[in-house]
Design a protein around this motif. Structure first.
Motif, PDB file in Angstrom:
ATOM      1  N   GLU A   1       1.021  -1.218   0.132  1.00 38.34           N
ATOM      2  CA  GLU A   1      -0.040  -0.107   0.005  1.00 38.34           C
ATOM      3  C   GLU A   1       0.862   1.251  -0.026  1.00 38.34           C
ATOM      4  O   GLU A   1       0.682   2.095  -0.644  1.00 38.34           O
ATOM      5  CB  GLU A   1      -0.982  -0.080   1.201  1.00 38.34           C
ATOM      6  N   GLU A   2       1.814   1.295   0.881  1.00 38.41           N
ATOM      7  CA  GLU A   2       2.538   2.584   1.109  1.00 38.41           C
ATOM      8  C   GLU A   2       3.609   2.809  -0.432  1.00 38.41           C
ATOM      9  O   GLU A   2       3.363   4.048  -0.787  1.00 38.41           O
ATOM     10  CB  GLU A   2       3.514   2.375   2.187  1.00 38.41           C
ATOM     11  N   ARG A   3       4.205   1.998  -0.903  1.00 38.29           N
ATOM     12  CA  ARG A   3       4.645   2.316  -2.057  1.00 38.29           C
ATOM     13  C   ARG A   3       4.020   2.449  -3.155  1.00 38.29           C
ATOM     14  O   ARG A   3       4.368   3.496  -4.028  1.00 38.29           O
ATOM     15  CB  ARG A   3       5.686   0.837  -2.288  1.00 38.29           C
TER      16      ARG A   3
ATOM     17  N   ARG B   1       1.241   4.167  -3.165  1.00 38.41           N
ATOM     18  CA  ARG B   1       0.989   5.364  -2.651  1.00 38.41           C
ATOM     19  C   ARG B   1       1.797   6.091  -3.477  1.00 38.41           C
ATOM     20  O   ARG B   1       1.473   7.507  -4.145  1.00 38.41           O
ATOM     21  CB  ARG B   1       0.183   5.599  -1.296  1.00 38.41           C
ATOM     22  N   THR B   2       3.117   5.937  -2.964  1.00 42.33           N
ATOM     23  CA  THR B   2       4.267   6.776  -3.490  1.00 42.33           C
ATOM     24  C   THR B   2       4.309   6.563  -5.122  1.00 42.33           C
ATOM     25  O   THR B   2       4.535   8.017  -5.462  1.00 42.33           O
ATOM     26  CB  THR B   2       5.508   6.413  -2.727  1.00 42.33           C
TER      27      THR B   2
END
Length: 320
Positions: free
Chosen positions: A172-174, A176-177
């Motif tokens: 999820e975090e990567r 989003r980036t």
């Protein structure tokens, strides 16, 4: 307004389909060796990286999404690809690379931007960007429907599916980036004017000003939908002088095959409205960085003053 200009390039393309009008735009642009202002293709001085590039729109940046569609708008056959690696036709509407290929290469991301519908895509391809563009697509949904290609709405749906795949690969975090820090290119509108408005009866209840307003409403909706899906850095190419491509000169350029001014005037009218729209959206959408890329003026200058650009790139343009 943030405006970028094409600074140099060459035209090299070949048409060999009986479905000539939907391919009009790429005759001038799709094989144009783009060298856009450094603000677009060079990483900013603050070391802000561009993890991926994404393409949406028409044949100018379609690297092969039409290959497996039930449409006559295809180019996965010779002489397309004659100057590509190994002389292989890939589905790019070009003798070689398309603009998005040059962008990813200049940014050091990868050598080519692949088609999302390419069945050989691997995880690394998804991490660094793909193109959803489909030759003969337009802002007007009717344009894509008439050619049986991916509409901009279809392309957004594929982008949503792409995000789901990316989430499984990168988390999820990567994800989003990647989505928020990547650059997006949108190129459409030529086929609306050249293939839908002038040659068909389906939009004759509109005059040119009202039809370009219709195009603009769809363009605005698409840009905002793309923003809502996470895009923040978006480059939008204006419509080239489509009245000067061989097919339009043959159809509407008279005995002398001059540039068809009614096509060019329609393009200029839309471009002016698009420029104002981009100004408005930059103010409306927080953290957005939407740029207007002027390809009309430089391309027209190349057409009108070819000797100013040397003779080392000879156009390969045929007409039906």
């Amino acid at each position: 307004m943030r405006t970028l200009f094409v600074t140099s390039g060459c035209v090299s393309s070949s048409i060999s389909s009986t479905f000539s009008v939907p391919l009009a735009a790429f005759v001038i642009v799709s094989c144009f060796l783009f060298q856009i202002n450094q603000a677009l293709i060079t990483q900013p001085k603050n070391n802000f990286s561009v993890p991926a590039i994404f393409g949406f729109g028409d044949s100018i940046i379609d690297p092969g999404n039409n290959n497996n569609l039930l449409t006559v708008v295809k180019c996965n056959f010779h002489p397309y690809g004659k100057d590509f690696m190994g002389g292989i036709p890939t589905g790019r509407f070009c003798n070689g690379k398309v603009p998005t290929d040059f962008f990813v290469e200049e940014l050091g991301i990868k050598e080519l931007l692949p088609a999302y519908l390419n069945p050989t895509l691997g995880p690394q391809d998804l991490l660094t960007g793909v193109s959803f563009a489909s030759g003969a697509a337009g802002f007007d949904p009717l344009t894509s429907e008439l050619a049986s290609v991916l509409s901009l709405s279809d392309q957004l749906k594929l982008f949503e599916k792409y995000k789901e795949k990316l989430m499984m690969i990168a988390g999820e975090e990567r994800t989003r980036t990647i989505i928020t820090k990547s650059s997006y290119m949108l190129c459409a509108g030529s086929d609306d004017i050249a293939n839908t408005y002038f040659p068909t009866p389906f939009r004759k209840n509109y005059d040119i000003p009202s039809y370009t307003d219709l195009m603009l409403r769809y363009a605005s909706s698409f840009i905002q939908d793309l923003y809502n899906l996470g895009a923040r850095r978006i480059a939008i190419l204006d419509i080239p002088p489509i009245g000067c491509v061989p097919s339009q000169r043959s159809i509407a350029g008279g005995k002398e095959r001059m540039c068809a001014e009614k096509y060019n005037q329609a393009a200029l009218l839309f471009n002016s409205k698009l420029s104002s729209l981009i100004d408005s959206l930059n103010k409306k959408l927080p953290q957005s960085n939407i740029v207007f890329v002027d390809i009309y003026k430089p391309l027209l200058d190349i057409i009108q003053n070819p000797n100013s650009y040397g003779n080392h790139h000879q156009p390969i343009i045929s007409t039906i």
